[in-house]
Design an enzyme around this catalytic site. Structure first.
Site, short mmCIF file in Angstrom:
data_model
loop_
_atom_site.label_atom_id
_atom_site.label_comp_id
_atom_site.label_asym_id
_atom_site.label_seq_id
_atom_site.Cartn_x
_atom_site.Cartn_y
_atom_site.Cartn_z
N ASP A 1 -2.05 -1.42 -3.74
CA ASP A 1 -2.37 -0.70 -4.96
C ASP A 1 -1.33 -0.98 -6.04
O ASP A 1 -0.31 -1.63 -5.80
CB ASP A 1 -2.49 0.80 -4.69
CG ASP A 1 -1.35 1.34 -3.82
OD1 ASP A 1 -0.19 1.03 -4.12
OD2 ASP A 1 -1.64 2.07 -2.85
N ASP B 1 -10.84 -16.55 -15.33
CA ASP B 1 -11.44 -16.98 -14.07
C ASP B 1 -12.72 -17.78 -14.31
O ASP B 1 -13.54 -17.43 -15.17
CB ASP B 1 -11.77 -15.73 -13.24
CG ASP B 1 -12.43 -16.06 -11.93
OD1 ASP B 1 -11.74 -16.60 -11.05
OD2 ASP B 1 -13.64 -15.80 -11.79
N HIS C 1 -5.03 -17.30 -3.90
CA HIS C 1 -5.93 -16.46 -3.12
C HIS C 1 -7.24 -17.16 -2.78
O HIS C 1 -8.02 -16.64 -1.98
CB HIS C 1 -6.23 -15.18 -3.90
CG HIS C 1 -6.99 -15.45 -5.16
ND1 HIS C 1 -6.44 -16.10 -6.25
CD2 HIS C 1 -8.29 -15.18 -5.51
CE1 HIS C 1 -7.34 -16.21 -7.20
NE2 HIS C 1 -8.48 -15.67 -6.79
N ASP C 2 -7.52 -18.30 -3.38
CA ASP C 2 -8.79 -19.00 -3.18
C ASP C 2 -8.67 -20.21 -2.26
O ASP C 2 -9.68 -20.89 -2.03
CB ASP C 2 -9.36 -19.47 -4.53
CG ASP C 2 -10.18 -18.41 -5.22
OD1 ASP C 2 -10.70 -17.52 -4.53
OD2 ASP C 2 -10.29 -18.46 -6.46
N ASN D 1 -0.58 4.57 -0.60
CA ASN D 1 -1.32 5.80 -0.32
C ASN D 1 -1.92 5.83 1.08
O ASN D 1 -2.69 6.74 1.40
CB ASN D 1 -2.39 6.05 -1.38
CG ASN D 1 -3.47 4.97 -1.39
OD1 ASN D 1 -3.44 4.04 -0.58
ND2 ASN D 1 -4.43 5.10 -2.31
N GLU E 1 -8.62 -21.14 -15.34
CA GLU E 1 -8.91 -21.76 -14.04
C GLU E 1 -10.13 -22.64 -14.24
O GLU E 1 -11.16 -22.18 -14.72
CB GLU E 1 -9.21 -20.69 -12.99
CG GLU E 1 -9.63 -21.29 -11.66
CD GLU E 1 -10.53 -20.39 -10.83
OE1 GLU E 1 -10.39 -20.40 -9.60
OE2 GLU E 1 -11.37 -19.67 -11.40
N ASP F 1 -6.03 -11.05 -14.81
CA ASP F 1 -7.28 -11.82 -14.72
C ASP F 1 -8.30 -11.27 -15.71
O ASP F 1 -8.36 -10.06 -15.96
CB ASP F 1 -7.86 -11.71 -13.31
CG ASP F 1 -7.72 -13.00 -12.53
OD1 ASP F 1 -8.11 -14.04 -13.06
OD2 ASP F 1 -7.22 -12.96 -11.39
N ASP G 1 -4.14 3.89 2.71
CA ASP G 1 -5.53 3.56 3.00
C ASP G 1 -5.69 2.13 3.51
O ASP G 1 -6.82 1.66 3.72
CB ASP G 1 -6.42 3.80 1.78
CG ASP G 1 -6.07 2.89 0.59
OD1 ASP G 1 -5.09 2.12 0.70
OD2 ASP G 1 -6.77 2.97 -0.43
N ASP H 1 0.85 -1.19 0.00
CA ASP H 1 0.00 0.00 0.00
C ASP H 1 0.88 1.24 0.00
O ASP H 1 1.72 1.41 0.89
CB ASP H 1 -0.91 -0.02 1.23
CG ASP H 1 -1.63 1.29 1.47
OD1 ASP H 1 -1.91 2.00 0.48
OD2 ASP H 1 -1.92 1.62 2.64
#
Length: 545
Positions: free
Chosen positions: A43, A214, A340-341, A37, A278, A112, A39, A35
């Site tokens: 990013d 995906d 990530h899944d 910025n 995928e 993706d 938040d 990150d």
């Protein structure tokens, strides 16, 4: 273990090997990488700032999970604008700078593409739902209620509940295989196909080197809306989706014609673009083969063989190459142990053993497999699945299935760059998911200073794969061995390697055969001792011709 099985190399047209064949590709989950910025959300500039780290691993390219405009109900896989960058990630100019720097570092960029559904906030859906006669009325899957008002079929959503939601404006149900906020595109519609292919051209024009597609087998269904049959075999089920065989809500043969169109678009930009699918579900093995068969479909596909496995066994590894026997016209496999899944492999597979030792053996095994290799961010550090308390969960699947499954949030926590920084160097603000304290000790900065770290080993193993053609593109022959012992040959031309792994909890009697010399070893001080320690991996070269 199965009898010896030979996996033959595919013949290649032309003198040059495609860059992607046998490549190692690093997956970046943008929300959790870096990150810039303040938040608390990663990013695109954060990715650009750390591309040197990725390049230092020796990988061939990066795969970026979605960064498109989205309400983030499914964290980017609910796309509201295929051509826009969501402001939390930056701008199109930030994306262009990322691609330029990646290419300058010799990295390919894969992004993706989500073609089976959009967000309900997408302008296409907002128009489609107005009435049954508007120009985009047929761009999504709409159907009338049954006479008694119930949904058009018994199909269930992956995330729980019926795969149908009533819309009062059209007096119809719309279909969604995932969240109700992710309406199903009618990809059978030629206008929808043209719009999706235009999306592909937009990103190819910006210099991307390919796409990871995906949930591709969800992109078309049985237009008769036939009910799915029940699963009658006993077993634990954590969601209604698991009670059905998914014969009709996905995997329609018409998908193949769309893949041919997508491949033609990619090929129009040159022969170095790469398309990987995928593919999950009961028919994944069959569909991966279909989607990559011949020269006019996708280049590669990966499924969930390893991602959802709760143990790493020799039988599991046997199943992978058996799917891809290397026959003429066959596609090319891709493999990943974590993403990530799915919960991180170290936590699924270590079974109480030393996580560092296990992570390093798993990395060696991954780079020895025939096919492409995807390395998920943090895998090069040996990160375990993060512990995320219930009150910090944000993933709808994790919340729905808590505490029955490890969930996806624990695989998506911030990348640890520094040990002492307030949020492990990821951000100056509280991150969207918490930093697991165990990850601080495994931070990049810490491991850079330790020559014996998993990070340094990861670089060595990726270089090993690049150095040895037998590992990158060679044939693979599984050999008979005792239960916990995994043995296979990798062969390319005159090069022959013997790969040996003890996947078990106990030492195994094993002595290297005469004429072989050690190329690489992990968790194995002396491979000639006659005993292979648990979690040991050894690569040898030579042997009789």
């Amino acid at each position: 273990m199965s009898p010896a099985l030979s996996i033959l190399p595919r013949s290649h047209a032309g003198p040059a090997l495609e860059w992607w064949r046998g490549a190692v590709i690093y997956q970046v989950y943008p929300r959790s990488f870096a990150d810039t910025n303040g938040d608390g959300i990663g990013d695109l500039p954060g990715i650009t700032a750390h591309l040197d780290h990725i390049a230092s691993l020796g990988v061939d390219g990066i795969w970026l999970s979605p960064f498109f405009t989205s309400p983030m109900k499914d964290f980017g896989y609910d796309v509201a604008d295929y051509l826009g960058v969501d402001p939390i990630f930056g701008t199109l100019a930030d994306f262009d700078r990322l691609v330029d720097k990646a290419h300058a570092l010799g990295l390919k960029v894969i992004i993706d593409q989500v073609y089976s559904h959009t967000s309900d906030a997408h302008a296409w859906f907002q128009e489609s739902r107005q009435d049954r006669t508007n120009p985009k009325a047929d761009w999504y899957v709409w159907a009338d209620a049954k006479p008694e008002g119930s949904p058009p079929s018994n199909w269930q959503s992956v995330f729980g509940g019926p795969a149908w939601t009533w819309d009062a404006r059209r007096h119809q149900y719309y279909m969604h295989n995932f969240l109700r906020e992710q309406p199903q595109l009618n990809v059978r519609n030629s206008e929808v196909q043209e719009a999706l292919l235009a999306v592909a051209r937009f990103w190819l024009d910006r210099g991307v080197d390919g796409f990871r597609c995906d949930a591709l087998n969800f992109s078309m269904h049985d237009p008769a809306l036939t009910d799915n049959p029940p699963v009658l075999t006993p077993g634990k089920r954590t969601r209604p989706f698991d009670f059905q065989h998914h014969d009709h809500n996905q995997s329609h043969p018409d998908i193949l014609a769309f893949l041919t169109r997508l491949r033609a678009v990619a090929d129009s930009y040159g022969d170095d673009r790469f398309l990987v699918a995928e593919v999950g579900g009961e028919k994944a093995n069959e569909e991966m083969k279909l989607y990559t068969e011949g020269a006019d479909r996708l280049h590669s596909a990966y499924g969930f063989l390893y991602l959802y496995a709760d143990r790493l066994t020799t039988d599991l590894v046997d199943r992978g190459p058996a799917m891809w026997p290397g026959v003429e016209g066959e596609g090319w496999p891709s493999w990943t142990f974590s993403n990530h899944d799915a919960p991180r492999a170290v936590s699924r597979w270590a079974e109480g053993r030393d996580p560092k030792a296990f992570a390093e053996m798993a990395l060696l095994l991954l780079v020895c497999l025939r096919g492409n290799v995807f390395v998920y961010q943090g895998e090069e550090l040996g990160l375990p699945q993060a512990e995320v308390p219930f009150e910090r969960l944000v993933d709808p699947e994790a919340i729905t299935n808590w505490p029955e499954t490890l969930g996806r949030d624990g695989a998506r926590t911030p990348m640890p760059w520094k040990a002492d920084n307030g949020f492990a160097g990821f951000s100056q603000a509280e991150p969207w998911l918490p930093v697991d304290p165990r990850h601080r000790a495994l931070a990049v900065e810490v491991q850079e200073r330790d020559p014996s770290s998993t990070l340094h080993l990861a670089r060595r193993l990726i270089a090993l794969r690049k150095t040895h053609p037998a590992l990158r593109t060679g044939s693979m022959t599984l050999l008979d061995a005792p239960d916990a012992l995994l043995l296979f040959h990798r062969t390319e031309g005159d090069e022959r390697l013997l790969c040996v792994f003890n996947l078990g909890h106990d030492p195994v009697d094993w002595t290297p055969p005469a004429g072989w010399s050690v190329v690489e070893a992990v968790n194995c001080a002396d491979s000639s001792s006659g005993t292979l320690t648990p979690m040991a991996g050894v690569i040898l070269s030579g042997g009789p011709g």
